[in-house]
Design an enzyme around this catalytic site. Structure first.
Site, PDB file in Angstrom:
ATOM      1  N   ASN B  68       0.720  -1.186  -0.202  1.00 45.07           N
ATOM      2  CA  ASN B  68      -0.087   0.073  -0.040  1.00 45.07           C
ATOM      3  C   ASN B  68       0.890   1.163   0.042  1.00 45.07           C
ATOM      4  O   ASN B  68       2.001   1.118   0.498  1.00 45.07           O
ATOM      5  CB  ASN B  68      -0.995  -0.178   1.206  1.00 45.07           C
ATOM      6  N   GLY B  71      -0.586   6.776   1.596  1.00 48.61           N
ATOM      7  CA  GLY B  71      -0.163   8.629   1.804  1.00 48.61           C
ATOM      8  C   GLY B  71      -0.840   9.225   2.941  1.00 48.61           C
ATOM      9  O   GLY B  71      -1.121  10.322   2.997  1.00 48.61           O
ATOM     10  N   ASN B 126       3.742   7.592  14.822  1.00 51.17           N
ATOM     11  CA  ASN B 126       3.992   6.895  13.700  1.00 51.17           C
ATOM     12  C   ASN B 126       5.177   7.506  13.190  1.00 51.17           C
ATOM     13  O   ASN B 126       5.231   8.780  12.627  1.00 51.17           O
ATOM     14  CB  ASN B 126       2.825   6.933  12.752  1.00 51.17           C
ATOM     15  N   CYS B 129       8.005   8.753   9.317  1.00 50.17           N
ATOM     16  CA  CYS B 129       7.857  10.114   8.301  1.00 50.17           C
ATOM     17  C   CYS B 129       9.176  10.633   8.220  1.00 50.17           C
ATOM     18  O   CYS B 129       9.933  10.261   8.944  1.00 50.17           O
ATOM     19  CB  CYS B 129       6.909  10.844   9.290  1.00 50.17           C
ATOM     20  N   LYS B 163       5.879   3.778  17.136  1.00 52.57           N
ATOM     21  CA  LYS B 163       5.698   2.642  16.316  1.00 52.57           C
ATOM     22  C   LYS B 163       7.014   2.569  15.428  1.00 52.57           C
ATOM     23  O   LYS B 163       7.318   3.750  14.786  1.00 52.57           O
ATOM     24  CB  LYS B 163       4.498   3.028  15.368  1.00 52.57           C
ATOM     25  N   GLY B 241       1.943  -7.718  12.239  1.00 47.30           N
ATOM     26  CA  GLY B 241       2.811  -8.324  10.976  1.00 47.30           C
ATOM     27  C   GLY B 241       2.111  -9.211  10.640  1.00 47.30           C
ATOM     28  O   GLY B 241       2.515 -10.305  11.011  1.00 47.30           O
TER      29      GLY B 241
HETATM   30  C1  LIG Z   1      -3.744   0.039   3.872  1.00 49.35           C
HETATM   31  C2  LIG Z   1      -3.055   0.132   5.300  1.00 49.35           C
HETATM   32  C3  LIG Z   1      -2.684   1.382   5.859  1.00 49.35           C
HETATM   33  C4  LIG Z   1      -1.956   1.532   6.916  1.00 49.35           C
HETATM   34  N1  LIG Z   1      -1.932   2.840   7.454  1.00 49.35           N
HETATM   35  C5  LIG Z   1      -1.135   3.093   8.607  1.00 49.35           C
HETATM   36  C6  LIG Z   1      -1.210   4.379   9.091  1.00 49.35           C
HETATM   37  O1  LIG Z   1      -1.698   5.220   8.852  1.00 49.35           O
HETATM   38  N2  LIG Z   1      -0.374   4.346  10.283  1.00 49.35           N
HETATM   39  C7  LIG Z   1       0.479   3.536  10.605  1.00 49.35           C
HETATM   40  O2  LIG Z   1       1.383   3.623  11.831  1.00 49.35           O
HETATM   41  N3  LIG Z   1       0.619   2.009  10.341  1.00 49.35           N
HETATM   42  C8  LIG Z   1      -0.206   1.942   8.818  1.00 49.35           C
HETATM   43  N4  LIG Z   1      -0.307   0.808   8.388  1.00 49.35           N
HETATM   44  C9  LIG Z   1       0.650  -0.166   8.940  1.00 49.35           C
HETATM   45  C10 LIG Z   1       0.020  -1.109   9.772  1.00 49.35           C
HETATM   46  O3  LIG Z   1      -0.598  -0.505  10.978  1.00 49.35           O
HETATM   47  C11 LIG Z   1       0.630  -2.321  10.319  1.00 49.35           C
HETATM   48  O4  LIG Z   1       1.603  -1.675  10.934  1.00 49.35           O
HETATM   49  C12 LIG Z   1       1.320  -3.120   9.238  1.00 49.35           C
HETATM   50  O5  LIG Z   1       0.365  -3.201   7.910  1.00 49.35           O
HETATM   51  C13 LIG Z   1       1.773  -4.561   9.746  1.00 49.35           C
HETATM   52  O6  LIG Z   1       0.547  -5.392  10.148  1.00 49.35           O
HETATM   53  P1  LIG Z   1      -0.217  -6.366   9.058  1.00 49.35           P
HETATM   54  O7  LIG Z   1       0.799  -7.152   8.250  1.00 49.35           O
HETATM   55  O8  LIG Z   1      -0.981  -7.073  10.087  1.00 49.35           O
HETATM   56  O9  LIG Z   1      -1.083  -5.230   8.245  1.00 49.35           O
HETATM   57  C14 LIG Z   1      -0.609   0.561   7.172  1.00 49.35           C
HETATM   58  C15 LIG Z   1      -1.217  -0.744   6.880  1.00 49.35           C
HETATM   59  C16 LIG Z   1      -1.929  -0.792   5.445  1.00 49.35           C
HETATM   60  C17 LIG Z   1      -2.152  -2.229   4.969  1.00 49.35           C
END
Ligand SMILES: Cc1cc2nc3c(=O)[nH]c(=O)nc-3n(C[C@H](O)[C@H](O)[C@H](O)COP(=O)(O)O)c2cc1C
Ligand SMILES: Cc1cc2nc3c(=O)[nH]c(=O)nc-3n(C[C@H](O)[C@H](O)[C@H](O)COP(=O)(O)OP(=O)(O)OC[C@H]3O[C@@H](n4cnc5c(N)ncnc54)[C@H](O)[C@@H]3O)c2cc1C
Ligand code: FES
Lengths: 256, 301
Positions: B68, B71, B126, B129, B163, B241
């Site tokens: 993904n 943004g 987060n 950045c 994070k 993850g």
């Molecule tokens: C579509 C999408 C949007 C995400 N947006 C954010 C976000 O806004 N802030 C953030 O800290 N992590 C964001 N993440 C990361 C997730 O919070 C997570 O750390 C990461 O996807 C790993 O976990 P997972 O494999 O279970 O998805 C996003 C992940 C995905 C797939």
């Protein structure tokens, strides 16, 4: 609650032509909730391949059953084409904003469909059966192998006009060849679904003639719930999600 | 059975939460009763000003996962506090607000706004950045991470969670820096820098060219990172993850995470967090555990 996740049993999976299938699912709760233009998000396989669910417009919903009309194009839809009676599928829905129902004063309702984009117009025409407006379907397909009977639409009082790229059925050319069948009159509503270039052509036609309408858009989806912001498209009001703000948008809202 | 987890002074009723950016309107799918089964809600990251996000395509499917590049599309912190936060608070589930910024000052401004908003369980920074002074992300630089955490810890009346990004050589070193600067917990991991190419068009499948990989494909690496980090820090870890079910979540807990978050898999199975919680409790019962602490970090070496 606006939507449900359910295990639906396959009632039938019928091959309609070279590429199109009509899948009938038993899903009573879903069938009751569906509105024309909404879609269901199907897990085509257990495990992680393919990973995402696949979105499909509802083609028909009645008597506890939900149908989708789909084209086997890639991995997911080809797996779906292989589903047999009594198989089960994990289904999420109904999702997205439906088409706006035409008011009583509307005199002409035009469905413009490119290929499998015709799907949502069946359930729409079912619901509009009693609506007094002149109803027509302008259908554009690739070739004879991609066409199908218009009988069900005709039963719903919809005049059907067909164009194919190779002229094997109906008029030769794009669906835009059929626009001349539309009476340019006030109280006309256009509903479009199909490939983006087709919708762009419909939108510019509508703008030229001062007609109003809506289009159902497509984009790759993950959640289908407005959660991931992955399916956004550009509109006059900034990015909007196809799954949650759409898939139905006003024709003049989408930026092509 | 005690499954409550403490981060700083905040107590979470159970260890199962959702990863930021993966839990949006899906509350529409649940009854309030189901939402209340979550240990915490972590909404999508917000920034000081609204961000419109990246051009499409923003996502693509990969083997057992996805890339993904959204943004951080968000309405900005003021709109978030006014319009979204009240609804989240009303669920009664502790809310962890995820924030990101382009400068330390912006982080600080947001922390002040959240202080005023009241009743938040924790702030998650987060840190994926850009670090304006260097050409890396804050989360890729121990000193920058330490500096942001220290600044926000001074301001925030809530516990602060850092994070972490997995796109580093030694993630435990960054975690140690966060801990030393007063972080109450670390959340790990964010997505892995990745790309996917459409060979036919010779184009990236992602509008932003590159994006972040998530989902089951990254789980073994994430588990290893949590395990390594847990051996070095004392503050709690929120592990994530590729978690899809209770077994996956147990891997993280046994590796040393105190909480677990379901991310990408919410998109495939919105009921996954609930199933994870039920499965963890069943596992504890089966293994005659009465406290989640018996499970956390119980890996045999
Ligand atoms: C579509 C999408 C949007 C995400 N947006 C954010 C976000 O806004 N802030 C953030 O800290 N992590 C964001 N993440 C990361 C997730 O919070 C997570 O750390 C990461 O996807 C790993 O976990 P997972 O494999 O279970 O998805 C996003 C992940 C995905 C797939
Ligand atoms: C709201 C909505 C309603 C739809 N209704 C129908 C329908 O009624 N009948 C029908 O046949 N098809 C419909 N589609 C398109 C259908 O979802 C895709 O054809 C299908 O996802 C393709 O998956 P695949 O695995 O076969 O193809 P692959 O090429 O293997 O797919 C790879 C990825 O691209 C995505 N993708 C591929 N084509 C499309 C597309 N046209 N639109 C969106 N995503 C795509 C897939 O979901 C998947 O994530 C609809 C799409 C949307 C967004
Ligand atoms: S698919 Fe997730 S927001 Fe539309």
């Amino acid at each position: 609650m606006h939507q449900i996740q359910t295990t639906a049993k396959v009632i039938a999976n019928q091959k309609v032509n070279d590429a199109y299938y009509l899948l009938t699912l038993s899903a009573p709760a879903l069938a009751k909730m569906v509105k024309p233009g909404q879609f269901i998000h199907i897990r085509v396989n257990e495990g992680f391949e393919p990973f995402f669910r696949r979105p499909f417009s509802v083609y028909r919903a009645k008597k506890g059953q939900v149908q989708i009309f789909f084209e086997a194009v890639g991995r997911g839809s080809k797996l779906l084409a292989r589903k047999k009676k009594n198989d089960t599928l994990d289904v999420l829905g109904p999702l997205g904003q439906p088409f706006t129902m035409p008011g009583k004063g509307v005199q002409q309702i035009v469905f413009v469909a490119g290929g499998i984009g015709v799907a949502p117009f069946m359930v729409f025409s079912d619901i509009l059966k009693k609506h007094k407006a002149r109803k027509m379907l302008l259908y554009g397909g690739r070739a004879r192998a991609h066409t199908f009977s218009m009988a069900e639409f005709k039963k719903n009082g919809v005049e059907a006009f067909v164009a194919t790229d190779d002229g094997s059925v109906g008029v030769k050319g794009r669906v835009s060849e059929l626009f001349k069948n539309i009476e340019v009159a006030p109280f006309t509503l256009i509903y479009a679904c199909g490939p983006k270039p087709m919708i762009a052509a419909v939108a510019s036609f509508a703008k030229e003639r001062g007609l109003k309408g809506e289009a159902s858009m497509e984009e790759v989806m993950a959640c289908g719930l407005g959660a991931c912001l992955g399916c956004s498209i550009l509109t006059t009001q900034g990015y909007k999600t196809v799954c949650h703000d759409g898939p139905v948008f006003a024709l003049d809202e989408v930026i092509f | 059975m005690n499954i409550a987890v403490k981060i700083g002074k905040s107590v979470f009723p159970n260890p199962v939460t959702v990863a930021s950016g993966t839990f949006g309107h899906s509350e529409e799918l649940y009854s309030l009763k189901e939402v209340r089964c979550l240990g915490a809600i972590v909404p999508k990251t917000v920034t000081l000003k609204a961000q419109e996000g990246n051009p499409p395509r923003r996502i693509c499917e990969t083997p057992a996962g996805m890339i993904n590049a959204i943004g951080i599309e968000n309405p900005g912190i003021d709109v978030f506090i006014a319009k979204k936060l009240p609804g989240l608070k009303k669920t009664g589930v502790p809310v962890i607000v995820s924030i990101s910024a382009h400068s330390e000052n912006d982080f600080a401004l947001m922390a002040q706004k959240l202080n005023a908003a009241g009743k938040i369980a924790a702030i998650e920074l987060n840190l994926s950045c850009p670090n304006l002074k260097k050409k890396v992300l804050v989360a890729q630089d121990a000193a920058a991470t330490a500096s942001v955490v220290r600044r926000i810890k001074r301001i925030s009346k809530y516990p602060v969670i850092a994070k972490l990004s997995p796109n580093v050589t030694d993630i435990a070193a960054i975690a140690l820096a966060a801990e030393a600067s007063g972080a109450d917990a670390v959340s790990m991991v964010n997505t892995f820098a990745a790309m996917s190419i459409d060979v036919k068009r010779r184009c990236s499948r992602i509008g932003n060219f590159t994006g972040g990989l998530s989902g089951p494909a990254i789980r073994p690496i994430a588990v290893r990172m949590v395990c390594e980090t847990a051996a070095k820090i004392k503050i709690p870890i929120i592990g994530m993850g590729g978690i899809t079910n209770a077994n996956d979540a147990l891997e993280f807990l046994i590796a040393g995470a105190s909480m677990v978050a379901v991310g990408t898999y919410n998109f495939i199975n919105p009921k996954a967090p609930l199933e994870v919680l039920i499965g963890i409790m069943a596992y504890m019962k089966e293994n005659r555990m009465t406290d989640i602490r018996e499970l956390i970090g119980s890996i045999k070496r």
